[in-house]
Design an enzyme around this catalytic site. Structure first.
Site, mmCIF file in Angstrom:
data_model
loop_
_atom_site.group_PDB
_atom_site.id
_atom_site.type_symbol
_atom_site.label_atom_id
_atom_site.label_comp_id
_atom_site.label_asym_id
_atom_site.label_seq_id
_atom_site.Cartn_x
_atom_site.Cartn_y
_atom_site.Cartn_z
ATOM 1 N N ALA A 1 -7.162 1.698 -2.817
ATOM 2 C CA ALA A 1 -6.754 0.254 -3.055
ATOM 3 C C ALA A 1 -7.992 -0.710 -2.864
ATOM 4 C CB ALA A 1 -5.489 -0.130 -1.958
ATOM 5 N N ARG B 1 -9.506 -7.896 -13.606
ATOM 6 C CA ARG B 1 -8.641 -8.595 -14.875
ATOM 7 C C ARG B 1 -7.715 -9.370 -14.321
ATOM 8 N NH1 ARG B 1 -8.605 -3.323 -18.324
ATOM 9 N NH2 ARG B 1 -8.915 -2.429 -16.383
ATOM 10 N N LYS C 1 21.517 -26.385 7.086
ATOM 11 C CA LYS C 1 20.591 -25.756 7.593
ATOM 12 C C LYS C 1 20.867 -25.673 9.079
ATOM 13 C CE LYS C 1 17.602 -27.331 10.302
ATOM 14 N NZ LYS C 1 16.807 -28.293 11.259
ATOM 15 N N ARG D 1 33.399 -49.400 11.886
ATOM 16 C CA ARG D 1 33.250 -50.315 11.120
ATOM 17 C C ARG D 1 33.524 -51.700 11.320
ATOM 18 N NH1 ARG D 1 36.910 -46.762 7.333
ATOM 19 N NH2 ARG D 1 38.358 -48.350 7.882
HETATM 20 C C1 UD1 Z 1 -8.152 5.814 -13.174
HETATM 21 C C2 UD1 Z 1 -8.714 7.152 -13.760
HETATM 22 C C3 UD1 Z 1 -8.151 7.323 -15.091
HETATM 23 C C4 UD1 Z 1 -6.621 7.178 -15.251
HETATM 24 C C5 UD1 Z 1 -6.442 5.725 -14.416
HETATM 25 C C6 UD1 Z 1 -4.699 5.541 -14.443
HETATM 26 C C7 UD1 Z 1 -10.867 7.547 -12.619
HETATM 27 C C8 UD1 Z 1 -12.280 7.885 -12.676
HETATM 28 N N1 UD1 Z 1 -9.965 7.135 -13.621
HETATM 29 O O1 UD1 Z 1 -8.976 4.721 -14.031
HETATM 30 O O2 UD1 Z 1 -8.665 8.560 -15.599
HETATM 31 O O3 UD1 Z 1 -6.223 7.367 -16.530
HETATM 32 O O4 UD1 Z 1 -6.970 5.356 -13.415
HETATM 33 O O5 UD1 Z 1 -4.407 4.319 -13.797
HETATM 34 O O6 UD1 Z 1 -10.560 7.704 -11.529
HETATM 35 N N2 UD1 Z 1 -10.434 2.317 -6.361
HETATM 36 C C9 UD1 Z 1 -10.948 2.143 -5.196
HETATM 37 N N3 UD1 Z 1 -12.348 2.655 -5.062
HETATM 38 C C10 UD1 Z 1 -13.362 2.381 -6.060
HETATM 39 C C11 UD1 Z 1 -12.689 2.408 -7.309
HETATM 40 C C12 UD1 Z 1 -11.645 2.296 -7.542
HETATM 41 O O7 UD1 Z 1 -10.301 2.367 -4.077
HETATM 42 O O8 UD1 Z 1 -14.424 2.635 -5.945
HETATM 43 C C13 UD1 Z 1 -9.293 2.386 -6.559
HETATM 44 C C14 UD1 Z 1 -8.571 0.869 -7.377
HETATM 45 O O9 UD1 Z 1 -8.351 -0.264 -6.436
HETATM 46 C C15 UD1 Z 1 -7.240 1.387 -8.039
HETATM 47 C C16 UD1 Z 1 -7.641 2.970 -8.222
HETATM 48 O O10 UD1 Z 1 -8.605 3.200 -7.388
HETATM 49 O O11 UD1 Z 1 -6.347 1.101 -7.092
HETATM 50 C C17 UD1 Z 1 -7.893 3.203 -9.540
HETATM 51 O O12 UD1 Z 1 -9.113 2.537 -9.908
HETATM 52 P P1 UD1 Z 1 -9.333 1.729 -11.285
HETATM 53 O O13 UD1 Z 1 -10.564 0.857 -11.466
HETATM 54 O O14 UD1 Z 1 -7.781 0.934 -11.597
HETATM 55 O O15 UD1 Z 1 -9.460 3.016 -12.273
HETATM 56 P P2 UD1 Z 1 -8.899 2.929 -13.903
HETATM 57 O O16 UD1 Z 1 -10.188 2.778 -14.650
HETATM 58 O O17 UD1 Z 1 -7.561 2.453 -14.055
#
Ligand code: UD1
Ligand code: MG
Length: 508
Positions: free
Chosen positions: A13, A19, A357, A446
């Site tokens: 997370a 985006r 309330k 009144r």
């Molecule tokens: C990732 C997967 C992809 C999969 C998709 C599913 C990888 C390389 N790719 O891509 O194969 O289809 O999820 O939704 O894993 N996060 C961190 N630290 C980081 C990067 C990410 O905590 O350095 C967390 C993000 O907050 C997120 C999750 O990891 O909750 C996934 O990261 P995100 O950047 O959304 O990966 P996707 O490009 O969606």
């Protein structure tokens, strides 16, 4: 669930969720009663993990504060720089070096995943003795997702990100859902070997599968039964789509348990709400937070209930309630506003354009029209006339008003707190009550009424009111010739009859 293995859950997370274009970290966006992170942690709860680690980064303080509220036993681990999902898991495991058994990794942005699917993934992984298992799904549109690449024998060869994929790999519609189970020792080992040789220059967790597979370790794919569970959330358009899917899932569940939803597409029920059998929810209704609706109650159309309890058989129509309790068989609305601490006993009524309330209404008490009830205790079967205001605020402090059982408050009364109207007492309409009214007494404040004859003709000459008064006078006195400007009318019965309208009085 039996627990043959030690388990650690790692939720990723730390990402910003660029985006989303939001000041709020992506995983804190709300979705029908929980944040995205809350949904993921709820789905993982039945795994009874020994330890839950949440990797935080962007908006770390906000995410930590939220975690302290919803999952105080989870351990937040900071990933100061987001160098990829593999890097994130590496950091998480470094923070819990004693980890053994199964490590379940969950992307924080996949909120529709069902607990059953998560459990099935982990059971398959542990049952197979796999080194790594990925949750996959066949989706109609795989754009942006990692693809599951299988060999001729159908076994997983690798997971390839779209941006690193060949055209043939891009054509695959089986995707990585971002949910995994790993054997912790083999995961640790593979994480140490990740490269950043990819389009984003990041450490990809997904590369662990290729590494373990080519080392001859068993890596497997678990296919989700319903691909919508695996949908991620990368922008607000996707979030809205997830919200509709979750709404439909929640609504279907309630209908199957015996709740009538008259228009499921305009009914939004948080996952945290509870409804009893034979409750009826009419259209355009939002039930949020800890709201509970009893059996046979009718809620809606056009109702929002937040953290409110509606008793069996009650009705709530075109109203808004926050932190309120509506007793069995009570009636609310149309157009009522119940605020925190509004407690309506059974068969009481709060009617049209009434705000309540921090007040209790006793059984069968009624506030039917146009009133403000603040900081009051109203006894059973008391009747509060239209436009009564409970004057609870002196500009500095709030004060309480008590109205006794079966008291009768006339219309347009101000009850100036602190004040008490005793059981069975009456208050005359239009009174401003600042002193207690004893049981059974009539309180009246009144001033005697005074009519100043001919005032309109003298002081508002030429207005439509003056003309109407003139006409009334003429018909009362039997003709224009008899009427003189400014003359007082002392006897309306003189001249004319009911046919001329003279027999009508103001109370008709
Ligand atoms: C990732 C997967 C992809 C999969 C998709 C599913 C990888 C390389 N790719 O891509 O194969 O289809 O999820 O939704 O894993 N996060 C961190 N630290 C980081 C990067 C990410 O905590 O350095 C967390 C993000 O907050 C997120 C999750 O990891 O909750 C996934 O990261 P995100 O950047 O959304 O990966 P996707 O490009 O969606
Ligand atoms: Mg994602």
């Amino acid at each position: 669930m039996s627990q043959p293995h030690l388990r650690t859950v790692v939720v990723l997370a730390a990402g910003e969720g660029k985006r989303m274009k939001s000041a709020l970290p992506k995983v804190l966006h709300p979705l029908l009663g929980r944040t995205l992170l809350g949904h993921v942690l709820t789905a993982a709860a039945p795994l009874t993990a020994d330890r839950t680690v949440v990797v935080v980064g962007h908006g770390a303080d906000q995410v930590r504060a939220h975690l302290a509220e919803i999952a105080p036993t989870a351990t937040p681990v900071l990933q100061a720089e987001q160098l990829g999902t593999g890097h994130a898991v590496r950091i998480a495991l470094e923070a819990v070096p004693e980890t053994a058994g199964t490590v379940v990794v969950i992307n924080g942005d996949v909120p529709l995943l069902r607990a059953e699917t998560m459990a099935a993934l982990v059971a398959a992984h542990e049952g197979d003795g796999a080194a790594a298992t990925v949750l996959a799904a066949e989706v109609p549109d795989p754009t942006g997702l990692g693809r599951i690449v299988r060999g001729a024998d159908g076994r997983l060869e690798q997971i390839v990100e779209e941006r690193d994929a060949t055209p043939a790999q891009r054509a695959l519609r089986e995707i990585n859902a971002g949910i995994y189970a790993f054997d912790s020792a083999r995961l640790r080992d593979a994480l140490g070997k990740l490269s950043t040789d990819n389009d984003q220059g990041e450490e990809y967790l997904t590369d662990v599968f290729g590494l373990l597979g080519s080392a001859g370790e068993p890596v497997t794919v678990h296919v989700a039964p319903d691909h919508t569970e695996t949908l991620g959330c990368n922008d607000r358009v996707e979030l809205a789509a997830l919200r509709r899917l979750l709404r439909d899932r929640v609504n279907e569940r309630w209908m199957r348990t015996g709740v009538s939803l008259l228009d499921p597409e305009t009914t939004w029920i948080d996952v945290t709400v509870a409804l009893d059998r034979d409750a009826v929810v009419d259209q355009n209704t939002q039930l949020r937070g800890g709201t509970v609706v009893g059996g046979g109650a009718v809620v809606g159309p056009d109702v929002t209930l937040i953290d409110s309890v509606v008793g069996p058989g009650a009705t709530v129509l075109r109203s808004h309630a926050v932190g309120a309790e509506v007793g069995a068989g009570a009636s609310v609305g149309p157009y009522a506003y119940l605020r925190p601490g509004a407690r309506l006993a059974e068969k009481s009524k709060v009617g049209t354009f009434v705000e309540v309330k921090n007040s209790e209404l006793g059984a069968g008490a009624k506030v039917p029209h146009l009133s403000y009830v603040g900081d009051a205790t109203i006894g059973a079967r008391a009747n509060i006339g239209a436009a009564t205001i409970f004057v609870n605020y002196d500009g500095v402090d709030k004060h309480r008003t008590t109205v006794g059982e079966a008291a009768f408050i006339g219309c347009d009364t101000s009850l100036i707190a602190p004040v008490e109207v005793g059981p069975g007492a009456y208050v005359a309409a239009g009174s401003a009550i600042a002193q207690d009214v004893p049981a059974g007494a009539l309180g009246v404040t009144r001033a005697p009424q005074r009519n100043i004859d001919g005032w309109v003709a003298r002081r508002r000459a030429g207005t439509r009111s003056a003309e109407a008064a003139q006409r009334a006078r003429e018909s009362a006195t039997g003709g224009a010739s008899a009427a003189r400007e400014g003359e007082a009318i002392h006897d309306r019965a003189e001249g004319g009859g009911p046919a001329s309208g003279a027999g009508h009085t103001a109370s008709d």
